[in-house]
Design a protein around this motif. Structure first.
Motif, short mmCIF file in Angstrom:
data_model
loop_
_atom_site.label_atom_id
_atom_site.label_comp_id
_atom_site.label_asym_id
_atom_site.label_seq_id
_atom_site.Cartn_x
_atom_site.Cartn_y
_atom_site.Cartn_z
N GLY A 28 51.89 15.46 36.97
CA GLY A 28 51.33 16.35 37.62
C GLY A 28 49.94 15.85 38.40
N ARG A 29 50.06 14.76 38.74
CA ARG A 29 49.06 14.21 39.45
C ARG A 29 49.50 13.82 41.04
NH1 ARG A 29 44.10 12.22 37.41
NH2 ARG A 29 43.89 11.42 39.82
N GLU A 30 48.54 14.33 42.11
CA GLU A 30 48.85 14.04 43.30
C GLU A 30 48.54 12.57 43.61
OE1 GLU A 30 47.06 15.37 47.73
OE2 GLU A 30 46.79 16.52 46.15
N VAL A 31 49.79 11.73 44.53
CA VAL A 31 49.57 10.31 44.44
C VAL A 31 49.79 10.15 45.84
CG1 VAL A 31 50.49 8.27 43.78
CG2 VAL A 31 50.33 9.97 42.01
N LEU A 32 49.00 9.15 46.51
CA LEU A 32 49.00 8.69 47.77
C LEU A 32 49.40 7.11 47.77
CD1 LEU A 32 48.98 8.96 50.71
CD2 LEU A 32 46.54 8.54 50.78
N THR A 33 50.46 6.70 48.26
CA THR A 33 50.35 5.23 48.45
C THR A 33 50.03 4.48 49.63
OG1 THR A 33 52.79 5.29 48.81
CG2 THR A 33 52.10 4.99 46.54
N VAL A 34 49.57 3.63 49.85
CA VAL A 34 48.90 2.95 51.00
C VAL A 34 49.38 1.39 50.99
CG1 VAL A 34 47.37 4.62 51.42
CG2 VAL A 34 46.77 2.56 50.25
N ARG A 35 49.48 0.90 52.29
CA ARG A 35 49.68 -0.52 52.45
C ARG A 35 48.54 -1.28 53.13
NH1 ARG A 35 54.78 -1.33 56.38
NH2 ARG A 35 53.81 -0.35 58.20
N GLU A 36 48.49 -2.46 53.16
CA GLU A 36 47.61 -3.24 53.79
C GLU A 36 48.34 -4.52 54.53
OE1 GLU A 36 43.83 -4.50 52.37
OE2 GLU A 36 42.91 -2.71 52.89
N PRO A 37 47.99 -4.89 55.54
CA PRO A 37 47.22 -4.01 56.45
C PRO A 37 48.24 -2.76 56.99
CG PRO A 37 48.07 -6.11 57.88
CD PRO A 37 48.31 -6.17 56.17
N ARG A 81 39.09 7.29 51.23
CA ARG A 81 38.00 8.04 50.89
C ARG A 81 38.33 9.47 50.93
NH1 ARG A 81 32.30 5.54 52.12
NH2 ARG A 81 32.64 3.56 51.08
N PRO A 82 39.09 10.16 52.00
CA PRO A 82 39.45 11.75 51.95
C PRO A 82 40.32 11.93 50.70
CG PRO A 82 39.45 10.92 53.91
CD PRO A 82 39.33 9.65 53.19
N ALA A 83 41.23 11.12 50.67
CA ALA A 83 42.22 11.52 49.30
C ALA A 83 41.68 11.42 48.21
CB ALA A 83 43.23 10.45 49.35
N LEU A 84 40.67 10.37 47.77
CA LEU A 84 39.83 10.22 46.63
C LEU A 84 38.88 11.63 46.41
CD1 LEU A 84 39.07 6.56 46.19
CD2 LEU A 84 40.77 7.90 45.10
N ALA A 85 38.40 12.15 47.55
CA ALA A 85 37.62 13.24 47.40
C ALA A 85 38.26 14.46 47.03
CB ALA A 85 36.61 13.35 48.86
N ARG A 86 39.74 14.46 47.43
CA ARG A 86 40.22 15.58 46.84
C ARG A 86 41.01 15.58 45.59
NH1 ARG A 86 42.67 14.02 51.90
NH2 ARG A 86 44.74 13.51 50.65
N GLY A 87 40.52 14.40 44.80
CA GLY A 87 41.02 14.12 43.67
C GLY A 87 42.43 13.55 43.54
N THR A 88 43.02 12.79 44.60
CA THR A 88 44.28 12.08 44.87
C THR A 88 44.03 10.95 44.13
OG1 THR A 88 44.75 13.30 46.72
CG2 THR A 88 46.22 11.59 46.43
#
Length: 104
Positions: A28-37, A81-88
């Motif tokens: 039930g968690r909202e998840v976002l994956t990101v890569r670098e760079p 930061r915006p994703a973490l602020a939304r609780g993601t």
């Protein structure tokens, strides 16, 4: 929650990230994956330069490290930061530890 996976190419980071993201979403968690760079329009342009897309250019080690950090700065400001602020929950395929290990 911010989770990073570090390690060399081919070590299974992408596989483990996908498995963790799937498990967290099933819980039930909202998840976002990101890569670098990468991960933002500016970050993707930096990624292309670093990976030599469109032709390789010589980049000195300090400039290389600064480019990685510039990409990360954009990613943090625009996406993380915006994703973490939304609780993601954000899961990153590499972050600062990799820069220290490979560009340090």
């Amino acid at each position: 929650m911010f989770i990073t996976f570090e390690g060399p190419d081919g070590s299974g980071k992408s596989t483990q990230i996908a498995l963790l993201a799937e498990r967290l979403r099933a819980a039930g968690r909202e998840v976002l994956t990101v890569r670098e760079p990468g991960g933002t329009p500016a970050g993707e342009r930096i990624r292309a330069l670093l990976l030599g897309e469109g032709g390789t250019v010589e980049i000195n080690p300090r400039a290389d490290a600064l480019l990685f950090n510039a990409s990360r700065s954009q990613l943090v400001a625009e996406v993380i930061r915006p994703a973490l602020a939304r609780g993601t929950t954000v899961i990153a395929d590499r972050f600062a530890d990799s820069t220290l290990a490979y560009q340090g």
